[in-house]
Motif scaffolding. Sequence first.
Motif, PDB file in Angstrom:
ATOM      1  N   ALA A 163       1.006  -1.163   0.077  1.00 48.49           N
ATOM      2  CA  ALA A 163      -0.097   0.148   0.234  1.00 48.49           C
ATOM      3  C   ALA A 163       0.658   1.080   0.016  1.00 48.49           C
ATOM      4  O   ALA A 163       0.517   2.268  -0.669  1.00 48.49           O
ATOM      5  N   GLN A 190     -10.404   2.870  -5.633  1.00 54.13           N
ATOM      6  CA  GLN A 190     -10.391   1.606  -6.503  1.00 54.13           C
ATOM      7  C   GLN A 190      -9.278   1.560  -7.478  1.00 54.13           C
ATOM      8  O   GLN A 190      -8.431   0.308  -7.461  1.00 54.13           O
ATOM      9  N   ILE A 208      -6.490   0.310  -5.135  1.00 54.44           N
ATOM     10  CA  ILE A 208      -6.678  -1.029  -4.818  1.00 54.44           C
ATOM     11  C   ILE A 208      -6.172  -1.879  -5.962  1.00 54.44           C
ATOM     12  O   ILE A 208      -5.361  -2.786  -6.018  1.00 54.44           O
ATOM     13  N   MET A 230      -2.986  -4.525  -6.245  1.00 52.82           N
ATOM     14  CA  MET A 230      -3.229  -6.166  -6.520  1.00 52.82           C
ATOM     15  C   MET A 230      -2.480  -6.568  -7.647  1.00 52.82           C
ATOM     16  O   MET A 230      -1.870  -7.657  -7.733  1.00 52.82           O
ATOM     17  N   PRO A 266      -7.828  -8.463  -1.178  1.00 49.14           N
ATOM     18  CA  PRO A 266      -8.348  -7.096  -1.486  1.00 49.14           C
ATOM     19  C   PRO A 266      -8.952  -6.219  -0.185  1.00 49.14           C
ATOM     20  O   PRO A 266      -8.515  -5.042  -0.077  1.00 49.14           O
ATOM     21  N   GLU A 267      -9.572  -7.007   0.660  1.00 50.43           N
ATOM     22  CA  GLU A 267      -9.992  -6.357   1.843  1.00 50.43           C
ATOM     23  C   GLU A 267      -8.930  -5.763   2.680  1.00 50.43           C
ATOM     24  O   GLU A 267      -9.131  -4.830   3.255  1.00 50.43           O
ATOM     25  N   LEU A 292      -6.012  -4.921   1.907  1.00 49.62           N
ATOM     26  CA  LEU A 292      -5.323  -4.033   0.986  1.00 49.62           C
ATOM     27  C   LEU A 292      -6.081  -2.696   1.230  1.00 49.62           C
ATOM     28  O   LEU A 292      -5.688  -1.440   1.430  1.00 49.62           O
ATOM     29  N   LYS A 293      -7.394  -2.834   0.972  1.00 49.82           N
ATOM     30  CA  LYS A 293      -8.307  -1.590   1.020  1.00 49.82           C
ATOM     31  C   LYS A 293      -8.158  -0.864   2.498  1.00 49.82           C
ATOM     32  O   LYS A 293      -7.960   0.307   2.334  1.00 49.82           O
ATOM     33  N   LEU A 316      -4.723   0.846   2.716  1.00 47.75           N
ATOM     34  CA  LEU A 316      -4.785   2.273   1.901  1.00 47.75           C
ATOM     35  C   LEU A 316      -5.553   3.118   2.416  1.00 47.75           C
ATOM     36  O   LEU A 316      -5.170   4.452   2.730  1.00 47.75           O
TER      37      LEU A 316
END
Length: 479
Positions: free
Chosen positions: A428, A451, A454, A458, A467-468, A470-471, A474
């Motif tokens: 991130a 988005q 993210i 990825m 992804p969760e 990572l979100k 960030l």
Amino acid sequence: MTTKTYKATIGLEIHAELSTATKMFCDSRNDPFHSAPNTNVCPICMGHPGTLPVINKKAVESVLRVGVALGSELADFTEFDRKNYFYPDIPKGYQLSQYKYPLVKGGALNGVAITRVHLEEDTASSGHDEGDYSLVDFNRAGVPLMELVTEPVIHSAEEVGSFGKELQLLLRTLGVSGANMERGEMRLEVNVSVSDTDKLGTKVEVKNIGSFKAAEKATEYEIKRHIEVLESGGSIEQETRGWDDTKGKTFSQRKKEEAQDYRYFPDPDLPKLKLSEIPEFSREVLKKSLPELPWERRERLSRLGLKPVDVYIYVTIPEAGAFFEATAQALGNRKESILLASNYIATDLFGLIKKKYGEGRESEIASLPFDAAAFAKLVSMIEAKKVSSRGAKDVLALMFESGGDPEKIADEKGLVQKSDEGAVKSIAMEVVAENPTVADDFKKGKQASLQFLIGQGMKKSKGSANPEVLKAALMSLLS
Ligand code: ADP
Ligand code: MG
């Protein structure tokens, strides 16, 4: 112009060769397809004078099991009759069949009432391709044959096909017959009539039907033909017709014979059977021998919450059903896991099978280079978020090619999803450093920028970041 409304009525007569080890009344091998002509024969099934038949207990049991599955009445008293006629494929000059006392009466399948199910012997098979003579193969003579007759209560061609398929599935599930239509192991005759009153019209019987599709087409053809004949002022004659699959037409074969033409009488060489005196044939014992029946399985799988199309495949393709059941078991039958597994079977796994083998080859699921336990492991990895859904597809494709353990494959190919916060956080941080403007936009309130970031993360992790996680990383950096 038609002003009348016609109603079509159909009754079926279905024969199925039973897959017993030996023939119906002798110990010749029951193998009508795989051997050289006239090798599975003996003086009894060749109809030599002075020979005596012996009833095959397994064949009787098979028909009784069908009867129990159909919820029918089982005969207590039964006997075999001689059905007399002359033809080269009938060496004794009569066929042993059952007339007055069928083994099974009543019951229903697919909502269609069953009249009876009885037991008889198959005829020899004759080849008519030799000009002025026929060659006869007696391997099939005396093979146990069950005949199921329905009441005239079917009213459409489509119902004919679905009844036939359901019976085929039942016979296979019970293991009593291969029930292959194309090979003639299962043979379906349709009786069709049409009427514009409450009384049934004159029926015509259609034979030589080699598939369920042909059965439906022949039914449709006859309904149309009857209506045309009646509309033009003619009348239908009771007769037997044949189905020409190439022309898509029926043709007249013979005017129907009456039961009295066969001079049925009880065979004096065979004992009468009193079924209540045979313990193995009690309804309770027979019932215990039944596996889960197609409609029971359908209901159980539907209750699990599987999609109807998935249920259809698992019930009609035994290999697919077995793979699904084994996967479910390996997943400890947890509902959520099972539904996820079924989605991966129905979309990804069948997708791979279709790509490799073509349409309608779902049964290849039995020849995969990995087993249901390995597949279940992959499903558990998805659930535990050890692999992303994207990564799971890649792992599955590799397993499909050359088998292997999903955990090892994910490891080797760098497909293990990074959920560990430290690792994801550094990704991130890199993304934010490389995209300062986009990061700024997000801080100013532009949601779409998140988005994008993210997506970059990825990509950087080759799809391996969760992804969760990572979100969350960030958002905490940019808040
Ligand atoms: P048969 O004595 O000519 O063999 P059956 O009464 O034994 O006739 O019936 C044979 C088959 O024909 C059964 O499947 C039955 O349901 C069907 N059937 C009988 N009458 C009719 C009819 N009028 N229309 C359609 N099917 C019929
Ligand atoms: Mg009849």
